[in-house]
Design a protein around this motif. Structure first.
Motif, PDB file in Angstrom:
ATOM      1  N   ILE A   8       0.294  -3.301   3.859  1.00 11.02           N
ATOM      2  CA  ILE A   8       0.708  -3.968   2.617  1.00 11.02           C
ATOM      3  C   ILE A   8       1.379  -5.299   2.920  1.00 11.02           C
ATOM      4  CG2 ILE A   8       2.264  -3.805   0.626  1.00 11.02           C
ATOM      5  CD1 ILE A   8       1.894  -0.778   0.787  1.00 11.02           C
ATOM      6  N   LYS A   9       2.138  -5.359   3.993  1.00 13.09           N
ATOM      7  CA  LYS A   9       2.932  -6.548   4.311  1.00 13.09           C
ATOM      8  C   LYS A   9       2.207  -7.560   5.185  1.00 13.09           C
ATOM      9  CE  LYS A   9       7.064  -3.740   4.120  1.00 13.09           C
ATOM     10  NZ  LYS A   9       8.153  -3.145   4.857  1.00 13.09           N
ATOM     11  N   ASN A  10       1.038  -7.207   5.708  1.00 13.78           N
ATOM     12  CA  ASN A  10       0.369  -8.061   6.676  1.00 13.78           C
ATOM     13  C   ASN A  10      -0.918  -8.657   6.098  1.00 13.78           C
ATOM     14  OD1 ASN A  10      -1.016  -9.123   8.902  1.00 13.78           O
ATOM     15  ND2 ASN A  10       0.020  -7.711  10.278  1.00 13.78           N
ATOM     16  N   PRO A  11      -0.903  -9.933   5.722  1.00 12.89           N
ATOM     17  CA  PRO A  11      -2.103 -10.549   5.144  1.00 12.89           C
ATOM     18  C   PRO A  11      -3.264 -10.632   6.129  1.00 12.89           C
ATOM     19  CG  PRO A  11      -0.402 -12.199   5.507  1.00 12.89           C
ATOM     20  CD  PRO A  11       0.220 -10.863   5.792  1.00 12.89           C
ATOM     21  N   TYR A  12      -2.967 -10.708   7.435  1.00 13.08           N
ATOM     22  CA  TYR A  12      -4.042 -10.773   8.424  1.00 13.08           C
ATOM     23  C   TYR A  12      -4.826  -9.467   8.466  1.00 13.08           C
ATOM     24  CZ  TYR A  12      -1.668 -14.973   9.931  1.00 13.08           C
ATOM     25  OH  TYR A  12      -1.091 -16.212   9.960  1.00 13.08           O
ATOM     26  N   TRP A  13      -4.111  -8.340   8.452  1.00 17.24           N
ATOM     27  CA  TRP A  13      -4.802  -7.047   8.440  1.00 17.24           C
ATOM     28  C   TRP A  13      -5.669  -6.924   7.197  1.00 17.24           C
ATOM     29  CZ3 TRP A  13      -1.297  -2.425  10.216  1.00 17.24           C
ATOM     30  CH2 TRP A  13      -0.911  -2.644  11.532  1.00 17.24           C
ATOM     31  N   GLN A  14      -5.140  -7.390   6.080  1.00 13.63           N
ATOM     32  CA  GLN A  14      -5.898  -7.301   4.833  1.00 13.63           C
ATOM     33  C   GLN A  14      -7.126  -8.203   4.881  1.00 13.63           C
ATOM     34  OE1 GLN A  14      -3.695  -7.557   1.197  1.00 13.63           O
ATOM     35  NE2 GLN A  14      -1.999  -6.331   1.996  1.00 13.63           N
ATOM     36  N   TYR A  15      -6.967  -9.378   5.419  1.00 13.53           N
ATOM     37  CA  TYR A  15      -8.092 -10.297   5.516  1.00 13.53           C
ATOM     38  C   TYR A  15      -9.203  -9.705   6.368  1.00 13.53           C
ATOM     39  CZ  TYR A  15     -10.845 -14.376   6.806  1.00 13.53           C
ATOM     40  OH  TYR A  15     -11.882 -15.238   7.033  1.00 13.53           O
ATOM     41  N   PHE A  16      -8.836  -9.143   7.531  1.00 16.96           N
ATOM     42  CA  PHE A  16      -9.841  -8.565   8.416  1.00 16.96           C
ATOM     43  C   PHE A  16     -10.361  -7.220   7.917  1.00 16.96           C
ATOM     44  CE2 PHE A  16      -7.863 -11.589  11.394  1.00 16.96           C
ATOM     45  CZ  PHE A  16      -9.011 -12.325  11.667  1.00 16.96           C
ATOM     46  N   SER A  17      -9.732  -6.698   6.856  1.00 16.36           N
ATOM     47  CA  SER A  17     -10.247  -5.496   6.189  1.00 16.36           C
ATOM     48  C   SER A  17     -11.165  -5.887   5.025  1.00 16.36           C
ATOM     49  CB  SER A  17      -9.097  -4.646   5.648  1.00 16.36           C
ATOM     50  OG  SER A  17      -8.273  -4.207   6.679  1.00 16.36           O
ATOM     51  N   ARG A  18     -11.477  -7.174   4.963  1.00 18.94           N
ATOM     52  CA  ARG A  18     -12.368  -7.742   3.948  1.00 18.94           C
ATOM     53  C   ARG A  18     -11.789  -7.733   2.536  1.00 18.94           C
ATOM     54  NH1 ARG A  18     -18.425  -7.520   5.407  1.00 18.94           N
ATOM     55  NH2 ARG A  18     -18.298  -7.655   7.635  1.00 18.94           N
ATOM     56  N   GLU A  19     -10.482  -7.846   2.427  1.00 22.74           N
ATOM     57  CA  GLU A  19      -9.861  -8.000   1.110  1.00 22.74           C
ATOM     58  C   GLU A  19      -9.982  -9.469   0.712  1.00 22.74           C
ATOM     59  OE1 GLU A  19      -8.691  -5.924  -1.056  1.00 22.74           O
ATOM     60  OE2 GLU A  19      -8.757  -4.119   0.170  1.00 22.74           O
ATOM     61  N   ASN A  20     -10.308  -9.702  -0.528  1.00 21.50           N
ATOM     62  CA  ASN A  20     -10.437 -11.078  -1.026  1.00 21.50           C
ATOM     63  C   ASN A  20      -9.119 -11.622  -1.534  1.00 21.50           C
ATOM     64  OD1 ASN A  20     -13.208 -11.179  -0.501  1.00 21.50           O
ATOM     65  ND2 ASN A  20     -13.667 -10.211  -2.453  1.00 21.50           N
ATOM     66  N   VAL A  21      -8.241 -10.729  -1.980  1.00 19.43           N
ATOM     67  CA  VAL A  21      -6.955 -11.118  -2.557  1.00 19.43           C
ATOM     68  C   VAL A  21      -5.874 -10.286  -1.873  1.00 19.43           C
ATOM     69  CG1 VAL A  21      -5.620 -11.239  -4.701  1.00 19.43           C
ATOM     70  CG2 VAL A  21      -8.088 -11.567  -4.768  1.00 19.43           C
ATOM     71  N   PHE A  22      -4.707 -10.886  -1.652  1.00 13.77           N
ATOM     72  CA  PHE A  22      -3.607 -10.152  -1.031  1.00 13.77           C
ATOM     73  C   PHE A  22      -3.190  -8.992  -1.919  1.00 13.77           C
ATOM     74  CE2 PHE A  22       0.949  -9.516  -0.142  1.00 13.77           C
ATOM     75  CZ  PHE A  22       0.866  -9.230   1.195  1.00 13.77           C
ATOM     76  N   GLN A  23      -3.173  -7.790  -1.334  1.00 16.97           N
ATOM     77  CA  GLN A  23      -2.844  -6.576  -2.077  1.00 16.97           C
ATOM     78  C   GLN A  23      -1.371  -6.216  -1.886  1.00 16.97           C
ATOM     79  OE1 GLN A  23      -5.221  -5.102  -4.000  1.00 16.97           O
ATOM     80  NE2 GLN A  23      -6.555  -6.751  -3.326  1.00 16.97           N
ATOM     81  N   THR A  24      -0.748  -5.680  -2.919  1.00 22.10           N
ATOM     82  CA  THR A  24       0.649  -5.262  -2.828  1.00 22.10           C
ATOM     83  C   THR A  24       0.804  -3.755  -2.969  1.00 22.10           C
ATOM     84  OG1 THR A  24       0.921  -5.653  -5.200  1.00 22.10           O
ATOM     85  CG2 THR A  24       1.515  -7.457  -3.713  1.00 22.10           C
ATOM     86  N   GLN A  25      -0.307  -3.046  -3.097  1.00 21.14           N
ATOM     87  CA  GLN A  25      -0.270  -1.588  -3.198  1.00 21.14           C
ATOM     88  C   GLN A  25      -1.103  -0.985  -2.076  1.00 21.14           C
ATOM     89  OE1 GLN A  25      -1.460  -0.320  -7.065  1.00 21.14           O
ATOM     90  NE2 GLN A  25       0.214  -1.353  -8.096  1.00 21.14           N
ATOM     91  N   LYS A  26      -0.773   0.251  -1.704  1.00 20.30           N
ATOM     92  CA  LYS A  26      -1.504   0.934  -0.643  1.00 20.30           C
ATOM     93  C   LYS A  26      -2.958   1.133  -1.054  1.00 20.30           C
ATOM     94  CE  LYS A  26       2.516   3.479   0.952  1.00 20.30           C
ATOM     95  NZ  LYS A  26       3.118   4.791   1.170  1.00 20.30           N
ATOM     96  N   PRO A  27      -3.888   0.949  -0.112  1.00 18.68           N
ATOM     97  CA  PRO A  27      -5.302   1.121  -0.440  1.00 18.68           C
ATOM     98  C   PRO A  27      -5.681   2.587  -0.642  1.00 18.68           C
ATOM     99  CG  PRO A  27      -5.042   0.671   1.878  1.00 18.68           C
ATOM    100  CD  PRO A  27      -3.696   0.535   1.259  1.00 18.68           C
ATOM    101  N   PHE A  28      -4.871   3.498  -0.108  1.00 18.83           N
ATOM    102  CA  PHE A  28      -5.104   4.930  -0.242  1.00 18.83           C
ATOM    103  C   PHE A  28      -3.824   5.650   0.144  1.00 18.83           C
ATOM    104  CE2 PHE A  28      -6.437   3.572   3.936  1.00 18.83           C
ATOM    105  CZ  PHE A  28      -5.737   4.428   4.758  1.00 18.83           C
TER     106      PHE A  28
END
Length: 90
Positions: A8-28
């Motif tokens: 949730i706190k790491n935009p790099y992890w989210q980017y490499f997880s193919r997220e298009n927008v920064f997420q603030t909630q758990k993906p699961f």
């Protein structure tokens, strides 16, 4: 469980997880992994690991591994931390 919290706190992890927008909630919910592993059993988890490793064959094997030690903690003593039991000479 803490990895999901860090995601949730790491935009790099989210980017490499193919997220298009920064997420603030758990993906699961992290407990879903526990339920999944219990449901398929230890033998099936091993098979799943073997299949995931074999997906790329020789391409997944590295000839050399580069290690970046700049992220490791350093045990550095600065001059201001000098031992107070040092002797003084007259």
């Amino acid at each position: 469980m803490w990895q999901v919290d860090r995601w949730i706190k790491n935009p790099y992890w989210q980017y490499f997880s193919r997220e298009n927008v920064f997420q603030t909630q758990k993906p699961f919910n992290p407990t879903e992994f526990i339920h999944f592993r219990k449901r398929i059993g230890k033998d099936e988890v091993e098979k799943l690991l073997k299949v995931s490793i074999q997906l790329f064959g020789k391409e997944a094997q590295e000839k050399e591994v580069l290690i970046d030690s700049t992220v490791q903690e350093k045990n550095i003593t600065y001059p201001t931390d000098a031992n107070k039991t040092t002797q003084t000479y007259n």
